[in-house]
Structure formats: C-alpha cells, structure tokens
Write an enzyme that holds these catalytic residues in place. Structure first.
Site, PDB file in Angstrom:
ATOM      1  N   ASP A  92       0.952  -1.178   0.089  1.00 12.27           N
ATOM      2  CA  ASP A  92       0.019  -0.070  -0.074  1.00 12.27           C
ATOM      3  C   ASP A  92       0.961   1.101  -0.035  1.00 12.27           C
ATOM      4  OD1 ASP A  92      -2.013   2.060   0.450  1.00 12.27           O
ATOM      5  OD2 ASP A  92      -2.595   0.901   2.229  1.00 12.27           O
ATOM      6  N   GLY A  94       0.646   4.000   1.536  1.00 16.30           N
ATOM      7  CA  GLY A  94       0.525   4.695   2.864  1.00 16.30           C
ATOM      8  C   GLY A  94      -0.590   5.529   2.908  1.00 16.30           C
ATOM      9  N   GLY A  95      -1.316   5.819   1.832  1.00 14.58           N
ATOM     10  CA  GLY A  95      -2.322   6.791   1.827  1.00 14.58           C
ATOM     11  C   GLY A  95      -3.176   6.579   2.860  1.00 14.58           C
ATOM     12  N   PHE A  96      -3.649   5.363   3.137  1.00 13.03           N
ATOM     13  CA  PHE A  96      -4.828   5.398   4.047  1.00 13.03           C
ATOM     14  C   PHE A  96      -4.139   5.496   5.562  1.00 13.03           C
ATOM     15  CE2 PHE A  96      -6.766   2.427   7.449  1.00 13.03           C
ATOM     16  CZ  PHE A  96      -8.073   2.695   6.920  1.00 13.03           C
ATOM     17  N   ASP A 146      -3.448   8.133  -2.764  1.00 16.11           N
ATOM     18  CA  ASP A 146      -4.536   8.717  -3.025  1.00 16.11           C
ATOM     19  C   ASP A 146      -4.817   9.299  -1.385  1.00 16.11           C
ATOM     20  OD1 ASP A 146      -4.872   6.149  -1.412  1.00 16.11           O
ATOM     21  OD2 ASP A 146      -6.825   5.821  -2.251  1.00 16.11           O
ATOM     22  N   GLY A 221     -11.144   3.283  -0.305  1.00 17.57           N
ATOM     23  CA  GLY A 221     -12.195   4.311   0.418  1.00 17.57           C
ATOM     24  C   GLY A 221     -13.385   3.393   0.838  1.00 17.57           C
ATOM     25  N   ASP A 271      -7.726  -7.976   1.177  1.00 15.66           N
ATOM     26  CA  ASP A 271      -6.736  -8.010   2.262  1.00 15.66           C
ATOM     27  C   ASP A 271      -7.447  -7.317   3.511  1.00 15.66           C
ATOM     28  OD1 ASP A 271      -5.316  -5.225   3.290  1.00 15.66           O
ATOM     29  OD2 ASP A 271      -6.433  -5.185   1.436  1.00 15.66           O
ATOM     30  N   HIS A 340      -4.788 -20.352  12.601  1.00 19.15           N
ATOM     31  CA  HIS A 340      -6.302 -20.619  12.258  1.00 19.15           C
ATOM     32  C   HIS A 340      -7.037 -20.039  11.403  1.00 19.15           C
ATOM     33  CE1 HIS A 340      -9.873 -22.850  13.291  1.00 19.15           C
ATOM     34  NE2 HIS A 340     -10.434 -21.673  13.163  1.00 19.15           N
TER      35      HIS A 340
END
Length: 376
Positions: A92, A94-96, A146, A221, A271, A340
């Site tokens: 990713d 890193g935007g989130f 983003d 988003g 994910d 698990h």
C-alpha cells in the site's frame, strides 16, 4: 505481471483467474495476509507458506518508510530478501495510514505532509516519492498515492478529494512509467478508485482509472464508516466499468461474509487485518461460525478447533487447550489463533474459486454465509 481469466460464475459476477508475477503465481480470488512491517503478526514465514498457504502478502509503505527505513531495506536488496519471503508482495502507498493521522497531517497539491506517529518528525509523501519508495521496497504490486476520505464525507468534500486523488494519480502513473525496478524483478502499479459513497463520483473515478490502462486496479475508500449494503452497491457500480481483463483489488475488506459478497460482485483480491487482529483477541472463524475462545463453554471441550471439514492448524490443539492459553495470557494462544484464522480465510477463497469453476458458486456461497454468521 499477467492476468488470465479462467472461469466466471453461472450466476452473478464471480471470477476465477490467475495472476503471474516474477515471484510466482497467484490464483484468484485471493485473500492477502497483512504484514504491515514485513511481518504478519505472530506468524512465522514457514507457517505462512506451509500452514496458511499464503500466495501473496502485504507490506505498508508508510510503516516501512519510518521503520526500518529505506536505507536498510535498500541495502538488504528489497523487502523480499529482508524478510526471506520468496512469493509475491503487494505494498500500500501509505495513503490510508496518512488519512488515519487526521490531526497530524496536511494535504496539499504537492502531496501529504505528516508527522511520524513514532517520534513526531515531519515528512511528506508525494505521488512521485511513494513510487520511488516502493521501487526500493521492491514489491511486485505497488499502489498509487490517494486520499481516503471518511465514509461520511459530504458530496462537496468528496468531489474535491477525488479531483486531488486523480491529479496525484496521473503524476504517480507518469513517474512509474519514467522509472525502472531496482530489485531485479518487474513491478506493477495499481491505481485506486475513490469517490466515497456517491455513485457518480465512483463511476467518474472508475473511468479515469480504466483509461490509464494499468495492469490491475484497486477499489479504495470502502469499509470506512458507510453501511455494508452501501459498500456492496459501490463495488457493483465500480466493477461495471473496471476492465474485466485486469485484476480488481478491494482494499481493507473484511469479514468472511464480506469476502464472499465481494467475490460475487467481481472482486479478485482482498486484504484485511481482521483474521489476525481478531485471532489475537480470542475470536476464531470457522466454516460453521465464530467462536470466542475465552468463553467458559470451551473450558472442558477436548474436541479439535475444527471438528469436521477443513483443519487449519494441528488437530491436536483442542478448544479447551486454546482457551486455557488465552486465559493464561500465553503468547502461543495468539499464534495458534492467527494461523487458524488466516488458514481459514485462504481455505474460504480457495473453495470459492473451486465452486466458481464448478459452476455452483451462488448456491455454495448462500449456504456458507448462513453458517459463518452463527455464534458458536
């Protein structure tokens, strides 16, 4: 990267495909365990490969950029070599993570300025330098920078945010095409569709993303505060436009039921931290429902964690033993539960793939969701 569509469901939009990267093949639909800092929490590399049967894992540019830093990862020869993982990796941008630092970041045309959650130091992510950073990391699939606005954003903010994301995306795409991999293998670049919960903005973004012609595309988003049914609606809106011959990645989603509903709507990759995070807190997912392993009811239940059907960890581990480990605050409890749950998620998408190919996915899916929603 190459994507080949192998089968589509007889009812709905579920697909089975195959992504080929320089680090191996990924059979879709696929769930990707989250290894934010180059580590899937409480799970060894060999357990990921052999027990969980993970085909691809995630790393996060924000966290890896701060710790251990690009100097160390660069000198190691990239993230694959640094962590000893020979299968594909997606990162990713890193935007989130920057979005989640709402009190410690500022978005400008240049990029996202933010303060480290570790030491408060000031940094900036631009569409160009997150490509450079992911070149050093060497992920097989990298994401565009983003803005991920809250799911409750009003239309005016959402439209302004989307315009900024698209300008950033064009810059990142241009820089990706002007640079080359550093770790000896090819890398793909995925743009991200945004637009909050507004169908017209989602369509606009999906069209903008599609026109770039990238090797795959992501839907971002979602699962950030909007109702679940709205999330499903947005997936449908976007997938009507995103090209069928490229993989579609739904970011950060979700529960086992979310996974199957997303697959039914044409998503190929997903994910979420849920299987490991919930596992560390004693919640197990199974094909028959969920179990809270701290409950007294398991104290003298000496049956395996999964009594029939698929077994995701050593069958010698019983419900009573795992409850004892959690009550005693033993680290092994978190390890067993994490393995698990991850193995269950990988089994679930593997079964979805099989039923898509066999032509009875919609029947199997309905039965699975009904069972998985039970509390045992």
């Amino acid at each position: 990267m190459d994507f080949k569509l192998e089968a589509t469901a007889s009812v709905g939009n579920a697909r089975a495909g195959r992504i080929t990267t320089d680090h191996g093949v990924i059979e879709t639909p696929i769930f990707m365990p989250v290894g934010t800092l180059g580590s899937v929490k409480a799970v060894h590399r060999h357990e990921l490969a052999d027990d969980v049967k993970a085909q691809i894992i995630l790393g996060n540019t924000y966290h890896l950029y701060l710790r251990p830093g690009m100097d160390i990862i660069g000198r190691a020869g990239g993230l694959h070599r640094f962590i000893g993982w020979e299968r594909p990796i997606l990162t990713d941008s890193g935007g989130f993570q920057v979005f989640s630092l709402s009190s410690n970041r500022k978005l400008t045309e240049e990029g996202a300025r933010f303060r480290s959650h570790i030491d408060g130091s000031l940094h900036i992510f631009t569409p160009e330098n997150v490509v450079d950073t992911q070149r050093i990391i060497g992920s097989d699939i990298m994401m565009a920078l983003d803005e991920c606005p809250p799911g409750t954003s009003d239309y005016t903010y959402a439209k302004r945010s989307l315009a900024l994301t698209h300008r950033w995306l064009q810059r990142g795409w241009d820089h990706f095409n002007a640079t080359r991999p550093l770790c000896g293998h090819s890398q793909a670049f995925f743009p991200i569709v945004q637009g909050v919960s507004y169908p017209d903005l989602r369509r606009e973004s999906a069209k903008f993303v599609t026109d770039l012609g990238a090797e795959g595309n992501a839907i971002g988003g979602l699962a950030v505060g909007e109702p679940t049914e709205v999330m499903y609606e947005m997936i449908e809106v976007v997938n009507e436009i995103l090209p069928a011959d490229r993989p579609r990645y739904l970011m950060g989603v979700g529960t086992p039921a979310n996974i199957l509903e997303a697959i039914d709507r044409g998503v190929d990759m997903m994910d979420c931290v849920m299987p490991t995070r919930n596992g560390r807190n004693g919640l197990l997912f199974t094909a028959h429902g969920t179990m809270n392993m701290r409950n007294k009811k398991w104290a003298d239940d000496f049956s395996p964690l999964q009594e029939d059907g698929p077994s995701y960890v050593d069958r010698a581990y019983t419900k009573a033993y795992l409850r004892h480990l959690f009550i005693s605050q033993e680290i092994l409890a978190m390890q067993i539960a994490s393995i698990h749950n991850l193995a269950f998620y990988l089994w679930l998408v593997g079964e979805a793939r099989r039923h898509i190919i066999e032509g009875d996915f919609h029947i199997w899916k309905a039965a699975m969701i009904e069972k998985m929603n039970r509390r045992l």
